[in-house]
Each structure stands twice: as structure tokens, then as C-alpha cells.
Write an enzyme that holds these catalytic residues in place. Structure first.
Site, short mmCIF file in Angstrom:
data_model
loop_
_atom_site.label_atom_id
_atom_site.label_comp_id
_atom_site.label_asym_id
_atom_site.label_seq_id
_atom_site.Cartn_x
_atom_site.Cartn_y
_atom_site.Cartn_z
N HIS A 1 -12.41 1.68 28.41
CA HIS A 1 -12.86 0.37 28.89
C HIS A 1 -12.43 -0.75 27.95
O HIS A 1 -12.97 -1.85 28.01
CB HIS A 1 -14.39 0.40 29.08
CG HIS A 1 -14.79 1.38 30.12
ND1 HIS A 1 -15.09 1.04 31.42
CD2 HIS A 1 -14.88 2.74 30.08
CE1 HIS A 1 -15.36 2.12 32.12
NE2 HIS A 1 -15.24 3.17 31.32
N LYS B 1 -1.80 -1.58 -5.57
CA LYS B 1 -2.59 -1.38 -6.79
C LYS B 1 -2.04 -2.23 -7.91
O LYS B 1 -2.80 -2.91 -8.61
CB LYS B 1 -2.55 0.10 -7.22
CG LYS B 1 -3.35 1.02 -6.36
CD LYS B 1 -3.40 2.39 -7.02
CE LYS B 1 -3.90 3.44 -6.06
NZ LYS B 1 -3.66 4.80 -6.50
N GLU C 1 -0.16 9.20 5.63
CA GLU C 1 0.22 9.18 4.22
C GLU C 1 1.28 10.25 3.92
O GLU C 1 2.07 10.10 2.99
CB GLU C 1 -1.03 9.40 3.34
CG GLU C 1 -0.95 8.70 2.00
CD GLU C 1 -2.27 8.73 1.22
OE1 GLU C 1 -3.25 9.36 1.68
OE2 GLU C 1 -2.31 8.14 0.14
#
Ligand code: PA5
Length: 438
Positions: A302, A416, A281
Site C-alpha cells: 500500500h 570515519k 557490505e
């Protein structure tokens, strides 16, 4: 004090570019500490370890004790920087397997999963609980929805007056819906300082109340951050892990677009989540930045280990080497060596892990993945306080090296706005029309 080991980046870089980056790092460091760079009104975290509000700090400890006395569960409501620091520290410090009847910490308001919320409300029905709602802006949708629902359950269980005594709000000192609500309902409140952004706020009340309620030593955490600050502000490049990490990762980032933070300790999985938020961010702007990823080894050797060894050569690794494990044991010999492990007789489990780490680093470097190591003494409150401050300080330097403002997040607004428009929130009518057309 932690150390950076850069020996496994040297074959990927040349001395001239290293020198240039070093100079750039020192310049950016000066910009940060002289407070004349981008976003310089959000630098309150630099001196916070020495000038935090002592009266509030005492109230945090008292509130934590009250929660431990009167609740089985503390629900911490917040998202992004308003939850990841506390989650990272608590996960790193708590035992893997629950011992006794200690306060349970549950995080909420960090997702919009209907199932999560419905199951949480059901889980809390027969439990005594308190709420710590955390939002600097006081208007973030995810925590606001969670708080409304959890508050309703709490009031139903204990009544309005008692509920108000079990709700702790951490928010802006003056503005925002949460501040208004807290004032009108009489909740105890804690402040997120104006000049400290969410992802730099773990050592304010944002992180300290949940961490103290979980039973951990916040004095040691603060002590770690004080020592980290003092080292950050006083050491020269040769001795400063702050400058070195910023410099090396910035240089490697120009060659490889992805940094993988690796740990061999599963307890640090959320520390890596916090780190990803901090770097992602802060740095991911203007089509720039190193994509922060994380893996837990040997588990992920793995799965993703194959890609790191032989896939597209996009990444460098930063390994968090925890020198001293919190617990350890030796392998014993068995009469008949059916599993073929008797060669490990008398060997400590942590030594096995360390050899896996050494072997992995050598293999990945051979595979074309530069490798930086951050050496940390052990996982405890002091070292975590030191490490988290270290990451913030280095983040500020690297961002300035790329000409980026580390302290804003303009890109977060896009989703948003669309979400509000699609939900029919008043004020978003025009955008709604445009989105529906799309
Ligand atoms: O780092 C940041 O500033 C963000 O991640 C915020 O912490 C996050 O968006 C939550 O914001 P608020 O605390 O205002 O609810």
C-alpha cells in the site's frame, strides 16, 4: 531444509545464460570451499558450526542465565555485524506483544543520535541492567561512546565492583581498546574469532549471548547452522539452494540492479536488515554489486507496491515464503454481512496472507519484475540458524562470481576519517584543514 522456486524468473532469462551462470556458480563455490579466493583468511565461519569453542559456549549459557536472574534489562552495545544478527534473530522469535516480566533487550551504540542516548539513560535510571558491549576491533566510535556513557550510569547505580560483574565484553582475543579495558576492569569476555568478520559472526558469542539472554534456544540455532553447513558442502547444483540462489540472483543482478527481499511476516523486518548488511557490505565494491533493498508485504503493497508494479523496471524480488505460521485462526461468519467478508467464512488468516503472496507474485511478474521464492518451513531457532548460514554461504559464492572480495569493507573508512577530522581527533589535522577548505 529450504527450497528455491525459480519458475517466475524463467521468462526473463534464457537457457544458455542460465547454463553459463550455473557453471560460474560451481566454479565460485569451489573457490570458496577450497579457500583459495579473495579474503580467504576470513573463512572461519564456514566450519564454525562444528568447531566452535565448547567451553566458551557453556560460559555464554551461564552468563545469559546470570543476566536473566539479576537484571531487568540487557543493553547490547554494538553496530553493523556486531548487532544486526542478534537483533534479527530476537525480533524474529519474540512475541509481537510482550508477555509477563521477561528480560528486556535494548540495542545501543548503533547510531549517533543524542536523543536516543539521553532517553535511554533516563529509561535505565530506575531499572537494574547489565551491559554486553560488542566490538571486534574494539575501537568503533559509535559503540565506544555508548559504552562509556552506559558504563558511567551503571557504576553510579551499583558501584564499580558490581558494575564489572554486570559488564560482558565480546571482542578480539588480544587487541583493541575494548580488550585493554576489559582486562584492566576484569569484565567477563567472549571472543570474536580472528578469521570471522562482523557480518559473518552472528553465531559466535556476538549473537549467541544476547539471543540466549533473551531466552531463546541457542542449541537449536546452532543445530540449524550445522545442517545448513553440511548441506552447503555436500549438495550438487540440482539439489542445492545455496548454489541456486547465488546463481539466479547473480544472473538477475546483471539485468536488474536492485534485489528486494520481501516477506509477508513483519517479524522478519530485521532479518532483512541483517541480509542487507551482509549483501551490501560484502558485494557493493569496485562499482559492482546488486543494491539490496527490503519490503514487508502486505503493509508496503500500500506504499511501495505501486512502484514495484509500475515504476522504473530496476528490480527483481526474492520472497521469503514461511510455509507454516506460528499461530493461525479462522474467519467466522457474521449474521449480517455488512463488511462483505462472509465469503471468507472458515478460511484461515494465513491462507489469506498466502493468497495475497501468490497474487502479488503473479502481478509483479506480469509487471516485469522477476521473482525468486525461498521457501522456509517456519520461524524457529532451527530454521533461522539454517537460513542465516544459507545466506552467508550464498553470499560468498555470488561475490566470487563477480570477482569481489566478500570479506572486506574498505569503503566504510571514508566517512570515519572525515568524522574524526571534523571532530578534531589527534592525527587528522591535515585532513581537517582540507575538509574545512571544501
Ligand atoms: O561486518 C563488519 O565487519 C562491520 O559491519 C562491523 O561489524 C562493524 O563495522 C562493527 O565493527 P566492530 O565490531 O569492530 O565494532
Amino acid at each position: 531444509m529450504l527450497k528455491i522456486n525459480n519458475q517466475n524468473i524463467l521468462k526473463f532469462v534464457n537457457q544458455a545464460e542460465l547454463k553459463l551462470e550455473e557453471e560460474k556458480a560451481i566454479e565460485s563455490y569451489k573457490t570458496l570451499v577450497n579457500k583459495n579466493g579473495l579474503g580467504n583468511d576470513f573463512l572461519g565461519w564456514i566450519d564454525y558450526p562444528i568447531n566452535y569453542d565448547k567451553e566458551e559456549y557453556d560460559r555464554i549459557k551461564k552468563a545469559a542465565q546470570k543476566i536473566r536472574n539479576d537484571s531487568e534489562v540487557l543493553v547490547v552495545i554494538g553496530i553493523g555485524g556486531s548487532y544486526l544478527g542478534a537483533k534479527a534473530v530476537i525480533e524474529a522469535l519474540k512475541p509481537y506483544f510482550k508477555k509477563g516480566k521477561d528480560l528486556e533487550i535494548i540495542f545501543a551504540g548503533n547510531n549517533l543520535s543524542a536523543s536516543y542516548m539521553v532517553e535511554l539513560l533516563k529509561y535505565l535510571e530506575n531499572k537494574s541492567f547489565s551491559l554486553n558491549v560488542i566490538s571486534k576491533s574494539g575501537t568503533t566510535t559509535e559503540p565506544a561512546i555508548a559504552f562509556r556513557l552506559l558504563k558511567e550510569l551503571l557504576i553510579k547505580k551499583v558501584g564499580k565492583a558490581e558494575a564489572s560483574k554486570r559488564i560482558y565484553a565480546t571482542t578480539d582475543k588480544q587487541k583493541g581498546a575494548l580488550r585493554t579495558l576489559a582486562n584492566s576492569e576484569g569484565y567477563e569476555t567472549f571472543i570474536v574469532p580472528d578469521d570471522i568478520g562482523g557480518r559473518y559472526s552472528w553465531f559466535t558469542a556476538v549473537g549467541l549471548l544476547p539471543i540466549a539472554a533473551a531466552g531463546f534456544d541457542i542449541d537449536q540455532l546452532m543445530k540449524g547452522s550445522i545442517d545448513s553447513r553440511n548441506d552447503a558442502l555436500s549438495l550438487d547444483f540440482k539439489n542445492s539452494p545455496f548454489l541456486q540462489y547465488a546463481c539466479y540472483r547473480h544472473l538477475l543482478g546483471t539485468k536488474k540492479g536492485i534485489e528486494i527481499l520481501v516477506s509477508f511476516e513483519p517479524k522478519l523486518a530485521y532479518l532483512a536488515e541483517w541480509w542487507k548488511q551482509l549483501y551490501g557490505e560484502s558485494e557493493g565494491k569496485e562499482n559492482k554489486g546488486i543494491y539490496p533493498a527490503s519490503l514487508i508485504y502486505s503493509t508496503d503493497l500500500h506504499s511501495m507496491g505501486q512502484f514495484v508494479q509500475e515504476g522504473s523496471r530496476l528490480m527483481f524480488e526474492t520472497v521469503l515464503n514461511i510455509k507454516q505460521p506460528n499461530s493461525d485462526m479462522k474467519m467466522a461468519k457474521e449474521e449480517v454481512d455488512l463488511d462483505g467478508l462472509n465469503y471468507l467464512e472458515g478460511v484461515n488468516l494465513d491462507y489469506v496472507s498466502k493468497m495475497a503472496m501468490e497474487g502479488t507474485i503473479l502481478a509483479h511478474v506480469d509487471g516485469g519484475v522477476p521473482n525468486l521464492v525461498i521457501e522456509v518451513d517456519k520461524i524457529d531457532e532451527y530454521n533461522l540458524g539454517y537460513l542465516l548460514y544459507f545466506f552467508m554461504f550464498s553470499c560468498g559464492i555470488t561475490c566470487y562470481m563477480s570477482g569481489i572480495n566478500p570479506f572486506n569493507q574498505p569503503g566504510v573508512e571514508s566517512y570515519k576519517k572525515n568524522m574524526f577530522a571534523l571532530l578534531n581527533k589527534p592525527g587528522y589535522e591535515e585532513l581537517r584543514k582540507a575538509l574545512l577548505k571544501k
